[in-house]
Scaffold this motif. Structure first.
Motif, PDB file in Angstrom:
ATOM      1  N   LYS A 125       0.827  -1.205   0.000  1.00  0.00           N
ATOM      2  CA  LYS A 125       0.000   0.000   0.000  1.00  0.00           C
ATOM      3  C   LYS A 125       0.867   1.263   0.000  1.00  0.00           C
ATOM      4  N   HIS A 126       2.086   1.129  -0.452  1.00  0.00           N
ATOM      5  CA  HIS A 126       3.008   2.253  -0.382  1.00  0.00           C
ATOM      6  C   HIS A 126       2.511   3.486  -1.141  1.00  0.00           C
ATOM      7  N   ILE A 127       2.541   4.591  -0.456  1.00  0.00           N
ATOM      8  CA  ILE A 127       2.203   5.877  -1.058  1.00  0.00           C
ATOM      9  C   ILE A 127       3.310   6.840  -0.659  1.00  0.00           C
ATOM     10  N   PRO A 128       3.895   7.516  -1.594  1.00  0.00           N
ATOM     11  CA  PRO A 128       5.006   8.394  -1.210  1.00  0.00           C
ATOM     12  C   PRO A 128       4.525   9.597  -0.410  1.00  0.00           C
ATOM     13  N   LEU A 129       5.379  10.102   0.397  1.00  0.00           N
ATOM     14  CA  LEU A 129       5.117  11.345   1.115  1.00  0.00           C
ATOM     15  C   LEU A 129       4.676  12.422   0.139  1.00  0.00           C
ATOM     16  N   MET A 130       3.661  13.156   0.539  1.00  0.00           N
ATOM     17  CA  MET A 130       3.117  14.120  -0.404  1.00  0.00           C
ATOM     18  C   MET A 130       4.118  15.182  -0.826  1.00  0.00           C
ATOM     19  N   GLU A 131       5.079  15.466   0.031  1.00  0.00           N
ATOM     20  CA  GLU A 131       6.031  16.520  -0.348  1.00  0.00           C
ATOM     21  C   GLU A 131       6.850  16.143  -1.568  1.00  0.00           C
ATOM     22  N   GLU A 132       6.913  14.847  -1.869  1.00  0.00           N
ATOM     23  CA  GLU A 132       7.752  14.427  -2.981  1.00  0.00           C
ATOM     24  C   GLU A 132       7.068  14.521  -4.323  1.00  0.00           C
ATOM     25  N   SER A 133       5.755  14.481  -4.313  1.00  0.00           N
ATOM     26  CA  SER A 133       5.018  14.446  -5.571  1.00  0.00           C
ATOM     27  C   SER A 133       4.655  15.862  -5.975  1.00  0.00           C
ATOM     28  N   PRO A 134       4.418  16.038  -7.269  1.00  0.00           N
ATOM     29  CA  PRO A 134       3.868  17.329  -7.672  1.00  0.00           C
ATOM     30  C   PRO A 134       2.518  17.489  -6.980  1.00  0.00           C
ATOM     31  N   ILE A 135       2.301  18.613  -6.354  1.00  0.00           N
ATOM     32  CA  ILE A 135       1.087  18.823  -5.567  1.00  0.00           C
ATOM     33  C   ILE A 135       0.216  19.855  -6.257  1.00  0.00           C
ATOM     34  N   GLU A 136      -1.019  19.488  -6.441  1.00  0.00           N
ATOM     35  CA  GLU A 136      -1.985  20.430  -6.988  1.00  0.00           C
ATOM     36  C   GLU A 136      -2.788  21.020  -5.831  1.00  0.00           C
ATOM     37  N   ARG A 137      -2.797  22.321  -5.740  1.00  0.00           N
ATOM     38  CA  ARG A 137      -3.604  22.964  -4.696  1.00  0.00           C
ATOM     39  C   ARG A 137      -5.057  22.982  -5.132  1.00  0.00           C
ATOM     40  N   LEU A 138      -5.952  22.656  -4.242  1.00  0.00           N
ATOM     41  CA  LEU A 138      -7.373  22.675  -4.551  1.00  0.00           C
ATOM     42  C   LEU A 138      -7.968  24.025  -4.178  1.00  0.00           C
ATOM     43  N   GLY A 139      -8.901  24.480  -4.985  1.00  0.00           N
ATOM     44  CA  GLY A 139      -9.615  25.702  -4.661  1.00  0.00           C
ATOM     45  C   GLY A 139     -10.585  25.481  -3.518  1.00  0.00           C
ATOM     46  N   GLU A 140     -11.036  26.568  -2.926  1.00  0.00           N
ATOM     47  CA  GLU A 140     -11.897  26.444  -1.755  1.00  0.00           C
ATOM     48  C   GLU A 140     -13.229  25.770  -2.101  1.00  0.00           C
ATOM     49  N   ASP A 141     -13.767  26.067  -3.274  1.00  0.00           N
ATOM     50  CA  ASP A 141     -15.026  25.417  -3.665  1.00  0.00           C
ATOM     51  C   ASP A 141     -14.856  23.900  -3.754  1.00  0.00           C
ATOM     52  N   GLU A 142     -13.755  23.482  -4.334  1.00  0.00           N
ATOM     53  CA  GLU A 142     -13.533  22.044  -4.449  1.00  0.00           C
ATOM     54  C   GLU A 142     -13.328  21.410  -3.076  1.00  0.00           C
ATOM     55  N   CYS A 143     -12.640  22.138  -2.196  1.00  0.00           N
ATOM     56  CA  CYS A 143     -12.473  21.634  -0.824  1.00  0.00           C
ATOM     57  C   CYS A 143     -13.828  21.406  -0.158  1.00  0.00           C
ATOM     58  N   TRP A 144     -14.722  22.379  -0.313  1.00  0.00           N
ATOM     59  CA  TRP A 144     -16.029  22.247   0.335  1.00  0.00           C
ATOM     60  C   TRP A 144     -16.855  21.148  -0.306  1.00  0.00           C
ATOM     61  N   ALA A 145     -16.690  20.942  -1.610  1.00  0.00           N
ATOM     62  CA  ALA A 145     -17.403  19.835  -2.257  1.00  0.00           C
ATOM     63  C   ALA A 145     -16.924  18.496  -1.696  1.00  0.00           C
ATOM     64  N   LEU A 146     -15.623  18.382  -1.480  1.00  0.00           N
ATOM     65  CA  LEU A 146     -15.097  17.144  -0.897  1.00  0.00           C
ATOM     66  C   LEU A 146     -15.566  16.983   0.545  1.00  0.00           C
ATOM     67  N   LEU A 147     -15.572  18.082   1.290  1.00  0.00           N
ATOM     68  CA  LEU A 147     -16.050  18.013   2.679  1.00  0.00           C
ATOM     69  C   LEU A 147     -17.519  17.576   2.718  1.00  0.00           C
ATOM     70  N   ALA A 148     -18.324  18.139   1.807  1.00  0.00           N
ATOM     71  CA  ALA A 148     -19.750  17.808   1.811  1.00  0.00           C
ATOM     72  C   ALA A 148     -19.989  16.371   1.350  1.00  0.00           C
ATOM     73  N   GLY A 149     -19.080  15.820   0.601  1.00  0.00           N
ATOM     74  CA  GLY A 149     -19.262  14.481   0.060  1.00  0.00           C
ATOM     75  C   GLY A 149     -18.728  13.370   0.930  1.00  0.00           C
ATOM     76  N   ASN A 150     -18.203  13.728   2.084  1.00  0.00           N
ATOM     77  CA  ASN A 150     -17.681  12.729   3.011  1.00  0.00           C
ATOM     78  C   ASN A 150     -18.305  12.953   4.388  1.00  0.00           C
ATOM     79  N   ASP A 151     -18.102  12.014   5.295  1.00  0.00           N
ATOM     80  CA  ASP A 151     -18.633  12.236   6.645  1.00  0.00           C
ATOM     81  C   ASP A 151     -17.788  11.631   7.752  1.00  0.00           C
ATOM     82  N   LEU A 152     -16.593  11.187   7.409  1.00  0.00           N
ATOM     83  CA  LEU A 152     -15.685  10.719   8.460  1.00  0.00           C
ATOM     84  C   LEU A 152     -14.378  11.487   8.329  1.00  0.00           C
ATOM     85  N   ALA A 153     -13.995  12.160   9.407  1.00  0.00           N
ATOM     86  CA  ALA A 153     -12.784  12.978   9.379  1.00  0.00           C
ATOM     87  C   ALA A 153     -11.955  12.667  10.612  1.00  0.00           C
ATOM     88  N   ARG A 154     -10.792  13.291  10.669  1.00  0.00           N
ATOM     89  CA  ARG A 154      -9.977  13.232  11.878  1.00  0.00           C
ATOM     90  C   ARG A 154      -9.878  14.639  12.431  1.00  0.00           C
TER      91      ARG A 154
END
Lengths: 141, 141
Positions: free
Chosen positions: B3-32
């Protein structure tokens, strides 16, 4: 609400023993790390490895993790599901930066990345102070 | 390491816009949820709902969340994968306890649990101060 899972406080919670917690930690490699940051708190996903009941990861230069040198208290969490049964393991402890190549090599952290150690990365070890785990059923399907 | 996934700092990172963040938040219901606790920090999974760009959840009486009344700074994280592409959304903000039945009802938080409000539970709202999201590819498969 197709992914609805009730708050863990509502379900009967099974406490996991420390051995089981470490088995789950060793069997996963993506966690969320929480740390204090100024007056607040921050959290982010981190790829990690386990060796001898220590947790190892690395962070890019200039990342948020440099704050750990100021306030090393961290909480580290993994969770997952086996069917309808959810589990979560939390490690609270202190983060230490590894300073020598020998301890970095011995930790096994380099296997995560297949890269040679360089001084421009920070290699971090979490020394656990408390390891807790719980398992709880996702009810009301 | 299957299940290896590299540390996020190593990969090219795409920043998400605030609208997309809220869409993801609204589409899930388990967080930390991460919070400050004494001299340290703690983290645990929490079931939540979103309404009008606020995050709502509840906690059992006597739980760790009572600490929020002392230090309301929180960080809240969700993550997930779409194929090889991982994403993560982090909300930093302040937690407030909701005190009136009308605000609890208006929040929609009761839909999470199908229970009537009682004063023995704490209903919490997170007022966001910063919402950030990133998407990064799990490389080297």
């Amino acid at each position: 609400m197709e992914k609805h899972i009730p708050l863990m406080e509502e379900s009967p919670i099974e406490r996991l023993g420390e051995d089981e917690c470490w088995a789950l930690l060793a069997g996963n490699d993506l966690a969320r790390l929480a740390l204090r940051r100024g007056d607040g708190v921050d959290i982010f996903p981190v790829n990690y490895t386990v060796n001898d009941r220590r947790i190892f990861f690395r962070s890019a230069p200039g990342s948020k993790l440099v704050d750990l040198t100021r306030d090393p208290a961290v909480a580290f969490e993994i969770d997952g599901a086996e069917g309808r049964v959810w589990w979560s393991v939390v490690v609270r402890g202190r983060a230490e930066r590894m300073d020598t190549d020998s301890e970095i090599l011995a930790s096994g952290v380099l296997a995560l990345h297949a890269l040679t150690p360089t001084t421009t990365w920070n290699y971090i070890r979490i020394v656990p102070e408390a390891v807790t785990g719980r398992r709880f059923e996702a009810a009301r399907g």
